[in-house]
Design an enzyme around this catalytic site. Structure first.
Site, PDB file in Angstrom:
ATOM      1  N   ASN A  37       0.895  -1.155  -0.061  1.00 55.80           N
ATOM      2  CA  ASN A  37       0.097  -0.015   0.036  1.00 55.80           C
ATOM      3  C   ASN A  37       0.745   1.234  -0.034  1.00 55.80           C
ATOM      4  O   ASN A  37       0.239   2.302   0.168  1.00 55.80           O
ATOM      5  CB  ASN A  37      -0.835   0.268   1.275  1.00 55.80           C
ATOM      6  N   LYS A  38       2.292   1.003  -0.193  1.00 50.73           N
ATOM      7  CA  LYS A  38       2.984   2.200  -0.120  1.00 50.73           C
ATOM      8  C   LYS A  38       3.195   2.986  -1.390  1.00 50.73           C
ATOM      9  O   LYS A  38       2.625   2.517  -2.506  1.00 50.73           O
ATOM     10  CB  LYS A  38       4.390   1.862   0.364  1.00 50.73           C
ATOM     11  N   GLN A  39       3.720   4.020  -1.401  1.00 53.03           N
ATOM     12  CA  GLN A  39       3.984   4.958  -2.811  1.00 53.03           C
ATOM     13  C   GLN A  39       4.594   3.920  -4.009  1.00 53.03           C
ATOM     14  O   GLN A  39       4.161   4.001  -4.939  1.00 53.03           O
ATOM     15  CB  GLN A  39       4.688   6.078  -2.578  1.00 53.03           C
TER      16      GLN A  39
END
Length: 377
Positions: free
Chosen positions: A185-187
Site C-alpha cells: 500500500n506504499k507509494q
C-alpha cells in the site's frame, strides 16, 4: 453486477510490464540474492532522496530495528515516540529491551509535538523515533534541536513518506538516518521490504554487515562473522521490482496527489468530515493513504459499517499504539496519556486510495460516505 454492490478496494499496487521485464532478467541471471540488482536499487534510491548511502533490508521494521541496535538502545533506556503510528515505531527499540515513552501529537499534522517531546525527556531517555505520519514531514529541525540539547539519538520512521519534502529537500536528505517501507500500500512497492538511508559511511557499513548475519566483507571470507547479526537480507527479485517502481516514482506521486486533490474537492461540501493538513511552504506531503476525520459525535463504527455494506473498503487509521492490548498489558498504558492522539484516532478512517484509483470510484466512495453520515447523524 449492480453499481451499488461493486467493491472498491482500500489499496492496490501499480505494476506492469517493466516490473516483469526486470524480474525476468534477475531470474535468468541466477543471482537471486546479494546481487547487482540490489546494488543498483540502493544507488537509485539514495540518489532520489539525497542521501549518500542506502542499505536495503527485508522490511521497514527491520531497518528501524537495525538503527536502534546500532544506537545501543536496551534495557533501562527510554525512547520517545509517537502514539499515532504503526506499532513498528515502538517495537523497533522494544526488541532490545528499551521502554517506550509516548508523547502527544500536534492536532493539525498528527506528528510529534516538539514541546511535548521536550517535556517528556528524563535521565533515562536515550533516543527519539520521529514519524512522518501519513506521508507528512514531521517538524524535524525542532525535534532535532530538542534531541541535541540532551545528546539523544534521532531515528526517522519515514516508512510512509517516500517522495515527501521538508523545507524544500526530500525526506531522507536532512541528516538523521531514515527508513522507508515498500509494503503493497506504499507509494512504491516490492511486496515486502524496506531501506535505510544514512549520511554516515560507518553506520552504512554496520547496516550492510548486520543485515547479513554480521559478516565482515573486508575479511574476504564468507564465514567471517565479526558481530552478532540478523538475517534481514533482501532479494534481487524484490530489487528488480523496486527499480521499475523508482523509474516511475514521479508519475506515481503525481497521480496520487491528483487523486488526493479530487477527494478534497468531493469532500469539501460535506458536513461532518475534514481532510488532512494541507501542504505549506515547509511541508510537502507524499500521499500514502487518504484519511478523513469525522466530526465529534459522529458514530464512526456505524459509518464504516455502512461503507462496507455498500462494498467500499475502509479501515481505522490508526489505533493509538499505546492502547494496543500488548502495550496495556506490558506497561499499563491507558486512556488519557495522549489525549490529542486518542481523539484523532477515534475519529479518523481511511478511504480507498491508490495510484490508479478511478475518478468514478472516488465519486461513488464519497456519495456512499455522505449518505452514511446523513443516516448516522
Amino acid at each position: 453486477m449492480r453499481q451499488e454492490t461493486r467493491e472498491v478496494p482500500l489499496s492496490g499496487a501499480w505494476l506492469g510490464e517493466r516490473e516483469e521485464e526486470l524480474v525476468l532478467e534477475v531470474l535468468r541471471s541466477g543471482r537471486l540474492s546479494l546481487g547487482p540488482a540490489i546494488d543498483r536499487f540502493e544507488e537509485l534510491l539514495a540518489e532520489r532522496v539525497g542521501a549518500p548511502y542506502a542499505a536495503a533490508v527485508s522490511s521497514g521494521t527491520a531497518g528501524l530495528h537495525l538503527l536502534c541496535h546500532i544506537a545501543g538502545l536496551g534495557a533501562g533506556d527510554e525512547v520517545i515516540t509517537s502514539p499515532i503510528s504503526f506499532v513498528a515505531s515502538a517495537n523497533c527499540f522494544m526488541f532490545g529491551g528499551a521502554t517506550p515513552a509516548f508523547v502527544d501529537v500536534d492536532a493539525r499534522t498528527l506528528n510529534l509535538d516538539p514541546d511535548a517531546v521536550e517535556a517528556a525527556i528524563t535521565e533515562r531517555t536515550r533516543a527519539v523515533v520521529v514519524v512522518d505520519m501519513f506521508g507528512y514531514p514531521c517538524e524535524l529541525d525542532e525535534l532535532r534541536a530538542v534531541a541535541d540539547r540532551d545528546g539523544l539519538h534521532v531515528i526517522e520512521d519515514a516508512a510512509e513518506a517516500l517522495g515527501a519534502e521538508y523545507k524544500g529537500r526530500p525526506v531522507g536528505s536532512h541528516g538523521p538516518s531514515a527508513v522507508f517501507g515498500f509494503y503493497p500500500n506504499k507509494q512504491i512497492t516490492t511486496g515486502e521490504g524496506g531501506v535505510v538511508v544514512t549520511h554516515s559511511e560507518e553506520e552504512w557499513r554496520q547496516l550492510v554487515s548486520l543485515r547479513n548475519q554480521g559478516r565482515d566483507y573486508a575479511g574476504g571470507s564468507w564465514f567471517n562473522h565479526v558481530r552478532l547479526g540478523f538475517n534481514y537480507r533482501w532479494t534481487d527479485i524484490q530489487a528488480a521490482i523496486g527499480i521499475a517502481q523508482l523509474e516511475k516514482l514521479d508519475r506515481i506521486l503525481e497521480l496520487r496527489a491528483a487523486a488526493a486533490a479530487r477527494y478534497a474537492d468531493l469532500l469539501a461540501g460535506i458536513d461532518g468530515v475534514a481532510t488532512l493538513a494541507a501542504d505549506d511552504a515547509e511541508h510537502r506531503r507524499s500521499w500514502f493513504v487518504y484519511v478523513a476525520e469525522l466530526a465529534p459525535g459522529i458514530d464512526r463504527d456505524a459509518v464504516m459499517a455502512e461503507l462496507r455494506r455498500q462494498g467500499i473498503a475502509t479501515a481505522e487509521y490508526v489505533p493509538c499504539v499505546h492502547l494496543q492490548p500488548y502495550m496495556r498489558e506490558r506497561y499499563g498504558f491507558g486512556e488519557g496519556l495522549c489525549p490529542v492522539a486518542e481523539d484523532a484516532s477515534r475519529r479518523t478512517l481511511a478511504l480507498p486510495f491508490h495510484t490508479t484509483i478511478a475518478a468514478e470510484d472516488q465519486e461513488r466512495v464519497v456519495e456512499v460516505l455522505a449518505a452514511a453520515l446523513e443516516r448516522t447523524s
